[in-house]
Design an enzyme around this catalytic site. Structure first.
Site, PDB file in Angstrom:
ATOM      1  CB  CYS A 127      -2.378  10.667   0.608  1.00 54.07           C
ATOM      2  SG  CYS A 127      -2.003   8.972   0.998  1.00 54.07           S
ATOM      3  N   GLY A 161     -16.011  -2.915   7.228  1.00 58.34           N
ATOM      4  CA  GLY A 161     -16.902  -3.510   8.219  1.00 58.34           C
ATOM      5  C   GLY A 161     -17.153  -4.999   8.072  1.00 58.34           C
ATOM      6  CG  ASN A 221      -1.870   1.101   1.359  1.00 59.13           C
ATOM      7  OD1 ASN A 221      -1.532   2.187   1.822  1.00 59.13           O
ATOM      8  ND2 ASN A 221      -3.099   0.877   0.948  1.00 59.13           N
ATOM      9  CB  ILE A 271     -14.789   2.531   1.173  1.00 58.13           C
ATOM     10  CG1 ILE A 271     -15.386   1.957   2.448  1.00 58.13           C
ATOM     11  CG2 ILE A 271     -15.806   2.646   0.086  1.00 58.13           C
ATOM     12  CD1 ILE A 271     -16.561   2.741   3.052  1.00 58.13           C
ATOM     13  CG  ASN A 272      -8.684   4.434   3.175  1.00 64.37           C
ATOM     14  OD1 ASN A 272      -8.714   4.297   4.405  1.00 64.37           O
ATOM     15  ND2 ASN A 272      -7.564   4.508   2.494  1.00 64.37           N
TER      16      ASN A 272
END
Ligand SMILES: Cc1cc2nc3c(=O)[nH]c(=O)nc-3n(C[C@H](O)[C@H](O)[C@H](O)COP(=O)(O)O)c2cc1C
Length: 313
Positions: free
Chosen positions: A138, A252, A107, A199-200
């Site tokens: 970021c 999740g 990553n 997702i992040n």
């Protein structure tokens, strides 16, 4: 007893060498560091892949403490960019990964497009690395701190330039903090991404009412865990409507049923994050649960159910 279902998945069909995983269960970035300690507590070689901690050009200490707060059904983290830097990763971690059968994906974090490209250049030809996952959540210093992942043009540019700098498969990890996930997904697919993970974390915060101040040292953090699952699932479902490249669902996931929901929404693979922090061997439990489900339903291959829920209402 039925035959064992085929759990293998292809994550990079348009890459010349492809990226085949033995199964669709991956551990997400930031959860198991560089994998070595995690390898001592669970049989990581059985996983589909491991994604290591976000790695930048230079080592970083990360954000001020406190950096973790539990919330209802979730976890807020503001770890930031704590990482050993790409040079140390190549010297100390890649040789360990080269001895593993499980693919390791790095990553990558950056503040400028040149940062991402420089890290990708350094990773080129390093044994033990199977792919790159671009963390585009970021802040981009040259656009006043706006995240790469919230602007389709910026997201496409970083993808395009990293693709030009590497022969490794490139997965682009999307931020959920956007108005329309489809726009960003289409932009990175158009720029050459081999796969998309999503997702992040979702931006969030918590306040300590006795101290009347934010709980996190960084004030804002990223929300993960069961609280974000419906949001993540919806975003996978939406992205699957518009892109053809594989999607990796994340957010999740805490049991096999959750993982199967993501796969039926259109994900080819899944990443498990927060759930591993409380139940370290959860990934293997999820993998076994997926296999059992396929067996019980007489489904021959995991790929047979990718997107299955998209065609029914
Ligand atoms: C403590 C922590 C650290 C994380 N670090 C990173 C990171 O370095 N790079 C990244 O792309 N995502 C990072 N994430 C996001 C996770 O990889 C994942 O996308 C997110 O937590 C949602 O999945 P989950 O609900 O299963 O945890 C981090 C998450 C947590 C909880």
């Amino acid at each position: 007893m039925r035959n064992s279902p085929d759990l293998s998945v292809q994550l990079a069909p348009r890459h010349p060498e492809g990226l085949i995983l033995s199964n669709p269960v991956m551990i997400s970035s930031g959860i198991a560091g560089y994998g070595e300690e995690y390898a001592e507590i669970t049989d990581i070689q059985k996983l589909g892949a491991i994604v290591c901690k976000g790695t930048a050009l230079k080592p970083r200490e990360g954000n001020p403490q406190p950096r973790l707060v539990e919330t209802a059904g979730g976890l807020l983290n503001s770890i930031g960019w704590e990482n050993i830097g790409v040079d140390a990763l190549i010297k100390e971690k890649a040789p360990v990964w080269a001895r593993w059968s499980v693919p390791v994906i790095v990553n990558v974090a950056g503040e400028t497009i040149d940062d991402y490209v420089a890290v990708a250049n350094k990773l080129e030809g390093v044994t033990g690395i199977s792919g790159i996952e671009l963390n585009i959540s970021c802040p981009n210093v040259s656009s006043g701190g706006m995240e790469f992942g919230v602007d389709p043009q910026l997201a496409a540019r970083v993808t395009l330039e990293v693709k030009a700098a590497t022969t490794l498969p490139v997965i682009v990890k999307l931020s959920p903090n956007v108005a329309d996930i489809k726009e960003i997904a289409l932009a990175v697919e158009g720029a050459g991404a081999d796969a998309i993970s999503l997702i992040n974390t979702l931006k969030g915060m918590a306040i300590d009412i006795n101290k009347s101040k934010p709980c996190l040292g960084n004030i804002v953090g990223g929300l993960s865990g069961p609280a974000i699952k419906p949001v993540a699932l919806y975003m996978v479902f939406e992205a699957a409507k518009v892109v053809r490249i594989p999607l990796i669902g994340c957010g999740g996931i805490a049991c096999a049923e959750d993982a199967l929901e993501f796969i039926m929404a259109g994900a080819t693979a899944v990443q498990i994050g927060t759930a591993c922090l409380t139940t370290p061997d959860i990934c293997l439990t999820i993998l076994n649960g997926i296999e059992l489900f396929l067996r019980e339903k007489g489904i021959g291959s995991i790929t047979d159910i990718v997107g299955a829920a998209r065609y029914k209402s």
